[in-house]
Structure formats: C-alpha cells, structure tokens
Scaffold this motif. Structure first.
Motif, PDB file in Angstrom:
ATOM      1  N   LEU A 342       0.821  -1.222   0.000  1.00  0.00           N
ATOM      2  CA  LEU A 342       0.000   0.000   0.000  1.00  0.00           C
ATOM      3  C   LEU A 342       0.848   1.262   0.000  1.00  0.00           C
ATOM      4  O   LEU A 342       0.331   2.352  -0.259  1.00  0.00           O
ATOM      5  N   GLU A 343       2.132   1.136   0.300  1.00  0.00           N
ATOM      6  CA  GLU A 343       2.981   2.311   0.433  1.00  0.00           C
ATOM      7  C   GLU A 343       3.035   3.101  -0.876  1.00  0.00           C
ATOM      8  O   GLU A 343       3.282   2.557  -1.946  1.00  0.00           O
ATOM      9  N   GLY A 344       2.757   4.409  -0.778  1.00  0.00           N
ATOM     10  CA  GLY A 344       2.809   5.300  -1.931  1.00  0.00           C
ATOM     11  C   GLY A 344       1.591   5.254  -2.831  1.00  0.00           C
ATOM     12  O   GLY A 344       1.550   5.947  -3.850  1.00  0.00           O
ATOM     13  N   SER A 345       0.576   4.472  -2.496  1.00  0.00           N
ATOM     14  CA  SER A 345      -0.608   4.366  -3.350  1.00  0.00           C
ATOM     15  C   SER A 345      -1.477   5.609  -3.227  1.00  0.00           C
ATOM     16  O   SER A 345      -1.477   6.300  -2.204  1.00  0.00           O
ATOM     17  N   GLU A 346      -2.235   5.907  -4.281  1.00  0.00           N
ATOM     18  CA  GLU A 346      -3.138   7.053  -4.278  1.00  0.00           C
ATOM     19  C   GLU A 346      -4.239   6.877  -3.235  1.00  0.00           C
ATOM     20  O   GLU A 346      -4.756   7.853  -2.697  1.00  0.00           O
ATOM     21  N   PHE A 347      -4.598   5.633  -2.955  1.00  0.00           N
ATOM     22  CA  PHE A 347      -5.661   5.375  -1.985  1.00  0.00           C
ATOM     23  C   PHE A 347      -5.324   5.954  -0.611  1.00  0.00           C
ATOM     24  O   PHE A 347      -6.165   6.561   0.046  1.00  0.00           O
ATOM     25  N   LEU A 348      -4.077   5.786  -0.182  1.00  0.00           N
ATOM     26  CA  LEU A 348      -3.685   6.249   1.152  1.00  0.00           C
ATOM     27  C   LEU A 348      -3.644   7.769   1.274  1.00  0.00           C
ATOM     28  O   LEU A 348      -3.593   8.301   2.377  1.00  0.00           O
ATOM     29  N   LYS A 349      -3.679   8.473   0.140  1.00  0.00           N
ATOM     30  CA  LYS A 349      -3.601   9.932   0.200  1.00  0.00           C
ATOM     31  C   LYS A 349      -4.930  10.584   0.557  1.00  0.00           C
ATOM     32  O   LYS A 349      -4.942  11.749   0.967  1.00  0.00           O
ATOM     33  N   ALA A 350      -6.030   9.855   0.383  1.00  0.00           N
ATOM     34  CA  ALA A 350      -7.331  10.480   0.646  1.00  0.00           C
ATOM     35  C   ALA A 350      -8.366   9.479   1.158  1.00  0.00           C
ATOM     36  O   ALA A 350      -9.556   9.728   1.060  1.00  0.00           O
ATOM     37  N   PHE A 351      -7.912   8.363   1.735  1.00  0.00           N
ATOM     38  CA  PHE A 351      -8.881   7.343   2.138  1.00  0.00           C
ATOM     39  C   PHE A 351      -9.641   7.766   3.398  1.00  0.00           C
ATOM     40  O   PHE A 351      -9.197   8.603   4.176  1.00  0.00           O
TER      41      PHE A 351
END
Length: 491
Positions: A342-351
């Motif tokens: 999950l590191e660096g994924s777009e999901f973690l930026k706005a989940f």
C-alpha cells in the motif's frame, strides 16, 4: 432597435448556427441544421414590415409579431421552397397572458423544411397538429431561449413529427425532460433549464435518447448528502447520470455494483460545487485471489471481504482501472500478510476507511502512521483486530506507541491481541516483554569495548614507563622492523 443583449445573442447564433448542429460527429452530426452566416437581421422592431432576409432556400426573420406567420411569409416575402427557416426575437399575437407557438401553419406551408428555429422569443407553449407533422421533413427544431415550461407539450411536438432527429429546448423553464418514446437515437439539448429535475432522465437515456452537451447540462436532485448528513438539493451533470447506466457493463466479474450516494466536492479552481453519483462495488464471498482489475467509473466503496486475497497491491493497477476515487475498502477475512504494497498508493492519500480484520498481518509499517494523519479530512479510519501480530520487545517498543498515537484512527486498537500470547498489544509492559536475552546483548558489547580500550591504554602507559626508566623497549616493540622515521627521531 436591437438591444445589446439581443445583438449578442444574434452573434452567438451566427457563430453556432441554430445550435441544432451541436451534437458531436460521433452522434451523426446534423449538418442540415446550419443557418447561413450571411443571413443577418434587419434593424426592425416587432410589428413592422417583413423583417426577413433570404439566401437560396434559407430565410431568417427577426423582430416582429406573428399570427398566421406562414401566410404572412408566403404572401409578403416571396419565399417558396424553403429548407431552413429561422425566427429571432418574434412574438405571438394570441392572448396576452399566453404566448403559444403553433408550428402547424409553417410545416403545412413549407413541407420541405429541414431546419426550423424560433429563438429568443416569449413563447411558453408549443404545439403542432399531428396530421401536419406527418408530412413534414423537419429534422432539427430549435426553440431555445423561450419560456417553455410544459415538458408534455414538447413531448407531443416531438412525437408528432416523425422526421425530427434533434430538438433544442435549452434556456427555457422546463422542470422535467420531455418523455420521448419509441425514438431511437434521438438527440435532445436541454441545458440551462434552471429548475430541471433529474427524475426520468436516466430512463430516457436507457431509451437511447442522446443528451447534447451532458457535461454542461445540470439537473436538480433532492438527496441526503452523506458528508454533511442533511437533506438538500444538489445539481448533477448529465454525464454523472449517464455513467450510472454503465455500472452493470463495467462491474467486475462475480461482483455486484450499485449507486451508493451523492458526493459533493470542489470543482475547478475550488470555486463551484460539483456533485457526482458514487458507485459501491460488492465482491464479498466470491473466492477472489486478487483485487479486481478495474471498477466502474467513480467507484468510492469496495467490499472484497471473505475472499482469498493475498495482497492489497494498488500500485500495479492500470491507469483506467478507476481506483482513483476509491476511499473505502473492506478487506476483512482474507489472507493478506503485509501492508507494504500500500505504500505510496493514491488510496492512502485520501482514504476514509480501511478494514483489514481477520487477515495474517504481523506488523504495522511506519508509513501508515503518516498516511492516516495526513489525509485531507484527517479522519481516516483503520480496523486491524484478529490478525497475526507476533509480540516481542520490538512490538512493545515501537508498535504499541504507534497504536496509542493513532487511537482516534484505529477504531479497534483496544482489541488488537498478540498472536503468540494472550494479551493486548496496548497492555504490553516493556520490562516483562523485553528479557535480558533480547535487549542486554548490546550492553555486553559496549562493556567489552570499554575493557579493550582500558587494556590498550594501560599497555601503552606501561611501555612508556618502562622505556623512560629502563631505557629499552618492551619485547613486542623491539621486534618491530625499523621505519624510515626512526633515524630522524634518534638524531
């Protein structure tokens, strides 16, 4: 005289034709809907002599009141075989409170018409005799910039003219889209009707009705806005409604997809509120071994719980996989062993929500702490209970403080237990978990290094004392080969 506003609208019309050719080439553009740009309005007011100009079989009439307009044109202006006729800023001589546009006389007098337009006038009703409409060849009808407010009237006109392929009713007062039935590949331009309701539009799209400029056409929908937990009226563009029709086509195999909620967010330059219909995808209990390769457009919620998924690799997806709006993932009870993918994924930026209960995760990576607290809303939530966390000294020294720091974000942090002992991670005591064998080996190394240093200092000091008092070097030093600098020191 022509007002500045009217003049501006004339210019717009001359540039864009009668707006009947505003469909894209992909929609079989109606090129017969153009009015010759050399046809300009005469500087006349309503009610004066013939305010029409012509070129070949095309004519344009401006600024006068109409009664039996077909006879007026035929007798006074000398037009015969017209194929395109445009009226600008004209009005009816019917009842003062009701401005009704009857197309029947025009269609009857000029059966070869392919383009007919009545724009920038004050008509609020429109009709046509079905018998006359059946002999018409009109393909494009433009009644934009009027005051039409009855969608049933518009639908009756459309259904009464079999040859009609496109109608422009933009910039009127319609509250509903006209109910068009049995007209395959019919085009409807209905933008800028301020109180247009979204009800029925999706059904029209399913009947293959094409809406011109769907991105620029807004309708009103009464909904409960999830983010604000209140009921309100939002504006949706027709593209977002059209996208929901594609849900069943874009839905991943073995999954079910549905409309979930209205999402309201900032538009371009953070100025306008834009509303979209979010999609929820349910892939639970489907024996999946990996994440779906693609999702429907504007998917925000994904449930892949109770499967055999081994990795949450959201970085290796294709650009058109439609994971860009995803902010809610339920991946409970799978076989996920690590969160490193999950590191660096777009999901973690706005989940907003990530549930990973009942997997085989053994460690919580440090990047997760920054991701949770760094989301725009600052409200990202994670569930991690019932995993395979191996507790040791490192868990007590690093993972426990992280759980405590993220207490507001890790919803079930009090129920996260060690897999190798019956204790909650937040109840680990350093002194009990960190045994001598685990943490004191470093001290042994330090003590050994200190002792070696003291021994070296002692040996050098002893040799120096011997040399000063006895005059000879200790045995190890006397056996060393002579160096070039020794002669300099001796001299």
């Amino acid at each position: 005289m022509i007002s500045l506003k009217s003049l501006g609208l004339v210019v717009i019309f001359l540039v864009a034709g009668c707006n009947c050719n505003s469909t894209s080439s992909d929609n079989n553009e109606l090129d017969v809907c153009e009015i010759d740009t050399e046809l300009t309005c005469k500087n006349l007011t309503r009610g004066t002599n013939c305010g029409c100009v012509s070129k070949g079989t095309k004519a344009k009439c401006c600024h006068f009141k109409l009664n039996l307009v077909a006879d007026y044109l035929y007798n006074n202006c000398g037009f015969n075989e017209l194929t395109a006729l445009y009226f600008f800023n004209c009005s009816s001589l019917s009842q003062p409170s009701i401005s009704q546009l009857d197309l029947s006389p025009i269609l009857k007098k000029y059966p070869n018409l392919q383009t007919l337009a009545f724009t920038n006038s004050d008509y609020n009703m429109i009709k046509v005799d079905p018998k006359v409409g059946n002999i018409s060849n009109v393909r494009c009808l433009n009644v934009s910039y009027n005051s039409l407010d009855n969608s049933t009237d518009v639908a009756n006109v459309i259904n009464s003219i079999p040859s009609l392929q496109l109608i422009d009713v933009s910039n009127n007062n319609l509250s509903h889209a006209p109910n068009i039935s049995g007209r395959s590949d019919f085009s409807l331009h209905i933008a800028n009707n301020e109180f247009l309701n979204c009800d029925g539009i999706k059904e029209q799209m399913l009947e293959n009705i094409k809406f011109v400029h769907p991105d620029q056409t807004l309708c009103r929908k009464f909904v409960t806005i999830t983010q604000w937990s209140k009921e309100d009226t939002v504006s949706l563009n027709l593209s977002s409604i059209a996208s929901t029709i594609m849900i069943h086509k874009q839905c991943p195999p073995k999954c079910s997809c549905s409309e979930s909620r209205i999402v309201t967010e900032k538009g371009e330059n953070n100025q306008n509120q834009v509303s979209n219909i979010a999609v929820a995808v349910n892939c639970s209990y489907r024996h999946l071994t990996k994440m779906p390769e693609s999702l429907p457009t504007y998917t925000t919620t994904l449930d892949v719980s109770h499967n055999n998924i081994t990795s949450l690799n959201l970085n290796g997806l294709k650009p058109d996989s439609n994971y860009d709006k995803l902010n809610y993932i339920n991946a409970n009870y799978n076989e996920i062993k690590t969160l490193q993918t999950l590191e660096g994924s777009e999901f973690l930026k706005a989940f907003e929500y990530l549930s990973l209960k009942g997997n085989q995760i053994s460690k919580i990576p440090h990047f997760l702490e920054k991701a949770v607290t760094g989301t725009p809303s600052g409200k990202g939530q994670i569930l991690l209970s019932d995993n395979k966390f191996e507790c040791n000294c490192d868990t007590a020294l690093h993972m426990k403080p992280m759980l405590v720091a993220l207490e507001k974000h890790i919803v079930d942090f009090e129920n996260i237990y060690c897999n190798n002992m019956e204790i909650k991670i937040i109840d680990l005591v350093n002194e009990k978990v960190c045994t001598i064998n685990e943490i004191n080996y470093i001290y042994y190394i330090i003590v050994a290094e200190v002792l070696l240093l003291l021994l070296l200092v002692g040996k050098v000091s002893y040799d120096y004392w011997v040399f000063k008092h006895v005059g000879y070097l200790p045995w190890p030093a006397s056996k060393m080969p002579r160096l070039p600098c020794d002669c300099v020191l001796e001299n």
